[in-house]
Design a protein around this motif. Structure first.
Motif, PDB file in Angstrom:
ATOM      1  N   PRO A  10       0.873  -1.181   0.000  1.00 43.06           N
ATOM      2  CA  PRO A  10       0.000   0.000   0.000  1.00 43.06           C
ATOM      3  C   PRO A  10       0.905   1.224   0.000  1.00 43.06           C
ATOM      4  CG  PRO A  10      -0.426  -1.409   1.929  1.00 43.06           C
ATOM      5  CD  PRO A  10       0.826  -1.907   1.281  1.00 43.06           C
ATOM      6  N   ILE A  11       0.373   2.368  -0.383  1.00 44.24           N
ATOM      7  CA  ILE A  11       1.179   3.574  -0.197  1.00 44.24           C
ATOM      8  C   ILE A  11       0.783   4.143   1.156  1.00 44.24           C
ATOM      9  CG2 ILE A  11       1.781   4.107  -2.563  1.00 44.24           C
ATOM     10  CD1 ILE A  11      -0.708   5.908  -2.679  1.00 44.24           C
ATOM     11  N   TYR A  12       1.792   4.538   1.923  1.00 48.92           N
ATOM     12  CA  TYR A  12       1.563   4.859   3.331  1.00 48.92           C
ATOM     13  C   TYR A  12       1.201   6.321   3.539  1.00 48.92           C
ATOM     14  CZ  TYR A  12       3.701   0.314   3.594  1.00 48.92           C
ATOM     15  OH  TYR A  12       3.962  -1.008   3.403  1.00 48.92           O
ATOM     16  N   HIS A  19       5.795   2.611  11.325  1.00 50.57           N
ATOM     17  CA  HIS A  19       5.833   1.733  12.490  1.00 50.57           C
ATOM     18  C   HIS A  19       5.897   0.289  12.030  1.00 50.57           C
ATOM     19  CE1 HIS A  19       1.602   0.873  11.820  1.00 50.57           C
ATOM     20  NE2 HIS A  19       1.307   2.156  11.885  1.00 50.57           N
ATOM     21  N   TYR A  24       6.024  -4.398   8.312  1.00 47.19           N
ATOM     22  CA  TYR A  24       5.570  -5.773   8.048  1.00 47.19           C
ATOM     23  C   TYR A  24       5.126  -5.928   6.592  1.00 47.19           C
ATOM     24  CZ  TYR A  24       2.783 -10.059   8.777  1.00 47.19           C
ATOM     25  OH  TYR A  24       2.270 -11.325   8.715  1.00 47.19           O
ATOM     26  N   ASP A  50       1.082   8.065   0.380  1.00 46.59           N
ATOM     27  CA  ASP A  50      -0.263   8.578   0.117  1.00 46.59           C
ATOM     28  C   ASP A  50      -0.325   9.930   0.820  1.00 46.59           C
ATOM     29  OD1 ASP A  50      -2.940   8.802  -0.351  1.00 46.59           O
ATOM     30  OD2 ASP A  50      -3.526   6.941   0.664  1.00 46.59           O
ATOM     31  N   LEU A 230      -5.502   4.697  -5.082  1.00 45.46           N
ATOM     32  CA  LEU A 230      -5.484   3.379  -5.736  1.00 45.46           C
ATOM     33  C   LEU A 230      -4.805   3.435  -7.108  1.00 45.46           C
ATOM     34  CD1 LEU A 230      -8.990   2.195  -4.569  1.00 45.46           C
ATOM     35  CD2 LEU A 230      -6.847   0.971  -4.128  1.00 45.46           C
ATOM     36  N   GLY A 258      -2.958  -4.653   4.307  1.00 45.99           N
ATOM     37  CA  GLY A 258      -3.460  -5.125   5.601  1.00 45.99           C
ATOM     38  C   GLY A 258      -4.954  -5.349   5.496  1.00 45.99           C
ATOM     39  N   LYS A 259      -5.484  -6.138   6.412  1.00 44.91           N
ATOM     40  CA  LYS A 259      -6.897  -6.508   6.323  1.00 44.91           C
ATOM     41  C   LYS A 259      -7.835  -5.302   6.433  1.00 44.91           C
ATOM     42  CE  LYS A 259      -7.246  -7.512  11.262  1.00 44.91           C
ATOM     43  NZ  LYS A 259      -7.547  -8.469  12.313  1.00 44.91           N
ATOM     44  N   ASP A 260      -7.358  -4.221   7.061  1.00 42.05           N
ATOM     45  CA  ASP A 260      -8.216  -3.047   7.255  1.00 42.05           C
ATOM     46  C   ASP A 260      -8.547  -2.330   5.953  1.00 42.05           C
ATOM     47  OD1 ASP A 260      -5.397  -2.636   7.319  1.00 42.05           O
ATOM     48  OD2 ASP A 260      -5.735  -0.535   7.852  1.00 42.05           O
ATOM     49  N   ILE A 261      -7.756  -2.540   4.919  1.00 42.52           N
ATOM     50  CA  ILE A 261      -8.021  -1.790   3.688  1.00 42.52           C
ATOM     51  C   ILE A 261      -8.404  -2.728   2.545  1.00 42.52           C
ATOM     52  CG2 ILE A 261      -6.699   0.272   4.283  1.00 42.52           C
ATOM     53  CD1 ILE A 261      -4.321  -0.809   2.780  1.00 42.52           C
ATOM     54  N   HIS A 287      -3.066  -9.223   4.827  1.00 39.19           N
ATOM     55  CA  HIS A 287      -2.433  -9.839   6.002  1.00 39.19           C
ATOM     56  C   HIS A 287      -3.101  -9.361   7.286  1.00 39.19           C
ATOM     57  CE1 HIS A 287      -0.438  -6.177   7.232  1.00 39.19           C
ATOM     58  NE2 HIS A 287       0.097  -6.033   6.037  1.00 39.19           N
ATOM     59  N   GLY A 288      -2.740 -10.016   8.381  1.00 38.79           N
ATOM     60  CA  GLY A 288      -3.352  -9.688   9.672  1.00 38.79           C
ATOM     61  C   GLY A 288      -2.651  -8.528  10.355  1.00 38.79           C
ATOM     62  N   TRP A 290      -0.708  -6.832  13.846  1.00 37.80           N
ATOM     63  CA  TRP A 290       0.147  -7.146  14.993  1.00 37.80           C
ATOM     64  C   TRP A 290      -0.335  -6.413  16.230  1.00 37.80           C
ATOM     65  CZ3 TRP A 290       4.041 -10.677  15.070  1.00 37.80           C
ATOM     66  CH2 TRP A 290       4.481 -11.136  13.826  1.00 37.80           C
ATOM     67  N   MET A 297      -1.811  -1.998  19.577  1.00 33.23           N
ATOM     68  CA  MET A 297      -0.713  -1.046  19.436  1.00 33.23           C
ATOM     69  C   MET A 297      -1.205   0.387  19.637  1.00 33.23           C
ATOM     70  SD  MET A 297       2.262  -1.069  16.695  1.00 33.23           S
ATOM     71  CE  MET A 297       1.255  -0.949  15.248  1.00 33.23           C
TER      72      MET A 297
HETATM   73  N1  MSP Z   1      -2.880   5.118   2.558  1.00 32.46           N
HETATM   74  C1  MSP Z   1      -3.612   3.929   2.808  1.00 32.46           C
HETATM   75  C2  MSP Z   1      -3.336   2.888   1.770  1.00 32.46           C
HETATM   76  C3  MSP Z   1      -3.608   3.301   0.355  1.00 32.46           C
HETATM   77  S1  MSP Z   1      -3.177   2.047  -0.761  1.00 32.46           S
HETATM   78  C4  MSP Z   1      -3.763   2.547  -2.222  1.00 32.46           C
HETATM   79  C5  MSP Z   1      -3.289   3.376   4.199  1.00 32.46           C
HETATM   80  N2  MSP Z   1      -2.124   3.743   4.710  1.00 32.46           N
HETATM   81  S2  MSP Z   1      -1.614   3.374   6.188  1.00 32.46           S
HETATM   82  O1  MSP Z   1      -0.336   4.007   6.297  1.00 32.46           O
HETATM   83  O2  MSP Z   1      -2.584   3.737   7.157  1.00 32.46           O
HETATM   84  O3  MSP Z   1      -1.502   1.836   6.329  1.00 32.46           O
HETATM   85  C6  MSP Z   1      -0.732   1.069   5.513  1.00 32.46           C
HETATM   86  C7  MSP Z   1      -0.643  -0.364   5.931  1.00 32.46           C
HETATM   87  O4  MSP Z   1      -0.145  -0.560   7.261  1.00 32.46           O
HETATM   88  C8  MSP Z   1      -1.968  -1.096   5.866  1.00 32.46           C
HETATM   89  O5  MSP Z   1      -1.809  -2.193   5.038  1.00 32.46           O
HETATM   90  C9  MSP Z   1      -2.232  -1.504   7.292  1.00 32.46           C
HETATM   91  O6  MSP Z   1      -2.913  -2.696   7.381  1.00 32.46           O
HETATM   92  C10 MSP Z   1      -0.831  -1.627   7.854  1.00 32.46           C
HETATM   93  N3  MSP Z   1      -0.863  -1.583   9.296  1.00 32.46           N
HETATM   94  C11 MSP Z   1      -1.103  -0.507  10.093  1.00 32.46           C
HETATM   95  N4  MSP Z   1      -1.083  -0.938  11.392  1.00 32.46           N
HETATM   96  C12 MSP Z   1      -0.864  -2.279  11.447  1.00 32.46           C
HETATM   97  C13 MSP Z   1      -0.634  -3.234  12.456  1.00 32.46           C
HETATM   98  N5  MSP Z   1      -0.752  -2.942  13.746  1.00 32.46           N
HETATM   99  N6  MSP Z   1      -0.276  -4.495  12.082  1.00 32.46           N
HETATM  100  C14 MSP Z   1      -0.077  -4.822  10.767  1.00 32.46           C
HETATM  101  N7  MSP Z   1      -0.270  -3.949   9.806  1.00 32.46           N
HETATM  102  C15 MSP Z   1      -0.876  -2.734  10.089  1.00 32.46           C
HETATM  103  O7  MSP Z   1      -4.073   2.643   4.739  1.00 32.46           O
END
Ligand code: MSP
Length: 650
Positions: A10-12, A19, A24, A50, A230, A258-261, A287-288, A290, A297
């Motif tokens: 994903p783009i963060y 973190h 992961y 992102d 996306l 991650g499963k949230d998205i 994925h799940g 942590w 967390m």
């Molecule tokens: N910007 C969106 C993604 C857009 S993709 C077109 C986003 N960014 S995020 O920075 O919030 O999260 C990115 C990833 O980090 C997600 O896949 C999310 O599941 C993962 N995680 C954030 N906290 C997490 C845990 N505690 N454990 C595992 N992964 C988790 O969502």
């Protein structure tokens, strides 16, 4: 011709520092990318950030910075961490990159033209001070904003919509024809049942903030962050600016998330692509999550598992190993330092490290560093090695990281056992020369195959093994083909070094971590208290009542306006000089649309005299006027002329 393979993370979001959750996803994607390169694929691996949207705009505002400068800084933080974790992405996409905006706008226009995007009206609960729309179930009793505790209002604004409802049937058909589109299976079932329940059209533009990509031809609107984000999977690949690469790699083989998205990736994304007539990605792997030391967390707990700290304590390779070995990819897991230390000492130091160290020690002792010539191949170990390679290739096809590592360790353990059974020290004692040569060769050749197998997971340790075995060049340029038994040349000189994985003093480590945890707990208690206080405040506001002591905190006085002038470049703001009895001060008021500076001078007004000063358009304002705010505009109260400035209002 090599087969192409395209993987993404994903783009963060840039409103948060990287973190362990981010690490992961990125590590898993990197291991997949390296593995595919290792099995002779031409790989394109994309990650990025992102950067648009209200959250980032708000985070920047709170820090008194522009969203872009905040993003620039955070991007560095992500890139630094990826470097320390040996991430081998081929490109880093930022949604603020020009080519990205062009791609997003192109698709927006395309769908607008085809009728899949239409202009409608968005209706929701809006908090004006926070400039945020809330869903009904996010609001407190009395439709109170969960952020600031003030009442929200039902508002409508024009918005562009995507016809998601139209894609319910096509999506269900697609899932049926591609049952492995979403992994693991439980998540696929979740998505099918969600889509079967019916889909509503989704709002994909906003007018209440501006940090985003403008809608082409209607720049009051910015494009919704998820539509924007996306499309990074196309723009980052080169769609529109490196079409050769796009042609070679699209559609993506796996989007790791991650499963949230998941819904965004398994419902919205394929629907957008269908609407645009584009090929769909082959797989989305969710994925799940942590937890940390058994707990969800939180901000304070994050410090205990800060990726930089983990790299300092255990090393990047061990961290990569732990995250993929500890839980099945797709399941939730718990990160604890005890478990981490346990894995390092057990799997890495005892099993692998020890195997390698004693193999080289024996080689040095009996053959002085020169690899002996075997009489043939050892059937048991060589066929196990072949079987392990084959199985791992199959397992990795399904992103089974944990099972792959377990299978590699079958080989590690088998060679350890082989050494114990063959007892080279005994063979030496009994002067069974050729048997000793065969045994030592099998041990070292087994280690060479293991080094190759672990190279996508632990690239540094693999290289270290490679070097100590006396092999030339970089192991990262080798492939699965090199695992063929017998690749270790007899006569080659080994270069024994330090043990691969130093042991961790578990008790010391745990004591250290407990200290950190205690500190984090303090932080958590503080944060909880703060939250409870905020909730109490919200609850109080919910019944609309305050007690007299709260009202008494507000010092209202009559003030006389002595000077008034417009604030340059602002329609609304007027800079006033007022006499509040005790002193003269500047107040910036938002009444410029309804009152001219001329008519304000000489007026008496009521001001909040003990408000914390604030800067508005660079001018420090010490207080605030009281006025009636109607839909038509602002009206000031009338104060008789015989009331002197400074008179208190109760
Ligand atoms: N910007 C969106 C993604 C857009 S993709 C077109 C986003 N960014 S995020 O920075 O919030 O999260 C990115 C990833 O980090 C997600 O896949 C999310 O599941 C993962 N995680 C954030 N906290 C997490 C845990 N505690 N454990 C595992 N992964 C988790 O969502």
């Amino acid at each position: 011709m090599k087969k192409s393979y395209y993987v993404t993370t994903p783009i963060y979001y840039v409103n948060d520092v990287p973190h362990i959750g981010h690490a992961y996803t990125t590590i898993a994607t990197d291991v997949m990318a390296r593995f595919k390169r290792w099995t002779n694929h031409e790989v394109f691996f994309l990650t990025g950030t992102d950067e648009h949207g209200q959250k980032v705009e708000k985070a920047a505002k709170e820090k008194g910075r522009t969203p872009k400068s905040l993003a620039d800084e955070m991007v560095k933080r992500f890139q630094e961490l990826w470097k320390r974790l040996d991430i081998t992405n081929n490109h880093f996409v930022r949604t603020t990159d020009d080519y990205h905006a062009r791609v997003v706008q192109e698709f927006f226009s395309r769908l607008l033209e085809s009728g899949d995007i239409y202009l409608g009206e968005y209706e929701g609960w809006y908090c004006t001070p926070c400039e945020t729309y809330w869903l009904e179930d996010e609001l407190g009793e009395g439709m109170i904003c969960p952020d600031c505790g003030r009442p929200t209002e039902r508002l409508k604004e024009p918005s562009y919509f995507f016809k998601l409802s139209k894609y319910q049937e096509p999506l269900l058909k697609f899932y049926q024809e591609n049952p492995e589109f979403v992994r693991p299976q439980s998540r696929m079932n979740e998505i099918v049942s969600f889509v079967s329940g019916g889909l509503n059209d989704i709002s994909i533009s906003r007018t209440n903030f501006s940090w985003g990509i403008p809608v082409p031809g209607d720049p009051k609107h910015v494009i919704y962050v998820w539509f924007d984000a996306l499309f990074n999977y196309l723009s980052g690949l080169g769609y529109g600016w490196n079409n050769e690469r796009y042609q070679q790699f699209w559609p993506a083989d796996v989007h790791f998330i991650g499963k949230d998205i998941l819904r965004f990736h398994a419902v919205f994304w394929p629907a957008f692509l269908m609407a645009a007539g584009m090929p769909l990605p082959k797989r989305v792997f969710a994925h799940g999550w942590w937890t940390v030391e058994g707990r969800k967390m939180s901000k304070s707990l994050r410090n205990v598992v800060d990726p930089h700290l983990l790299i300092d304590l255990y090393g990047a390779d061990a961290l990569r190993y732990f995250l993929l070995r500890e839980v099945s990819f797709g399941f939730d897991g718990d990160f604890s330092h005890r478990a981490m230390a346990h894995r390092v000492n057990g799997d890495l130091a005892n099993d692998l490290g020890n195997l390698f160290y004693r193999s080289l020690s024996m080689e040095m002792k009996y053959f002085k560093g020169e690899i002996p010539q075997p009489s043939g191949r050892d059937q048991e170990i060589s066929s196990l090695a072949e079987a392990v390679v084959k199985d791992v290739v199959e397992l990795m096809e399904m992103q089974e990281f944990k099972k792959s590592l377990e299978r590699i360790w079958d080989l590690v353990k088998a060679i350890n056992k082989y050494i114990d059974t063959k007892a080279p020290w005994q063979l030496a004692k009994e002067k069974r020369e050729q048997e000793l040569k065969d045994t030592i060769y099998t041990m070292l050749e087994g280690c060479r195959v293991i080094a190759l197998l672990i190279s996508p997971f632990m690239p540094n340790k693999a290289q270290e093994m490679w070097k100590q075995l006396g092999m030339e060049g970089s192991i990262l340029e080798r492939s699965v083909d090199d695992t063929a038994w017998g690749g270790l040349p007899a006569g080659q000189k080994v270069k024994k070094g330090d043990p691969l994985f130093p042991r961790i003093d578990e008790e010391k480590m745990v004591a250290k971590v407990e200290k950190m945890l205690a500190k984090a707990e303090k932080g958590e208690v503080k944060a909880e208290k703060k939250e409870a206080k905020a909730k109490e405040k919200v609850a109080k506001r919910a019944d609309g009542l305050i007690d007299i002591s709260e009202f008494a905190k507000v010092k209202l006085v009559v003030a006389l306006i002595e000077k008034a002038e417009r604030v340059p470049k602002s329609e609304k703001l007027v800079k006033l000089q007022v006499d509040v009895g005790t002193d003269r001060r500047t107040i910036v008021a938002g009444i410029g649309k309804d009152y001219s500076p001329e008519e304000l001078v000489g007026k008496r007004v009521i001001v909040v005299a003990n408000l914390k000063p604030a800067k508005l358009m660079g001018i420090e304002s010490k207080g605030m006027l009281i006025a009636a705010v109607t839909k038509e505009g602002v009206r000031l109260p009338i104060i008789p002329e015989d009331v002197p400035p400074g008179t208190e209002v109760h």
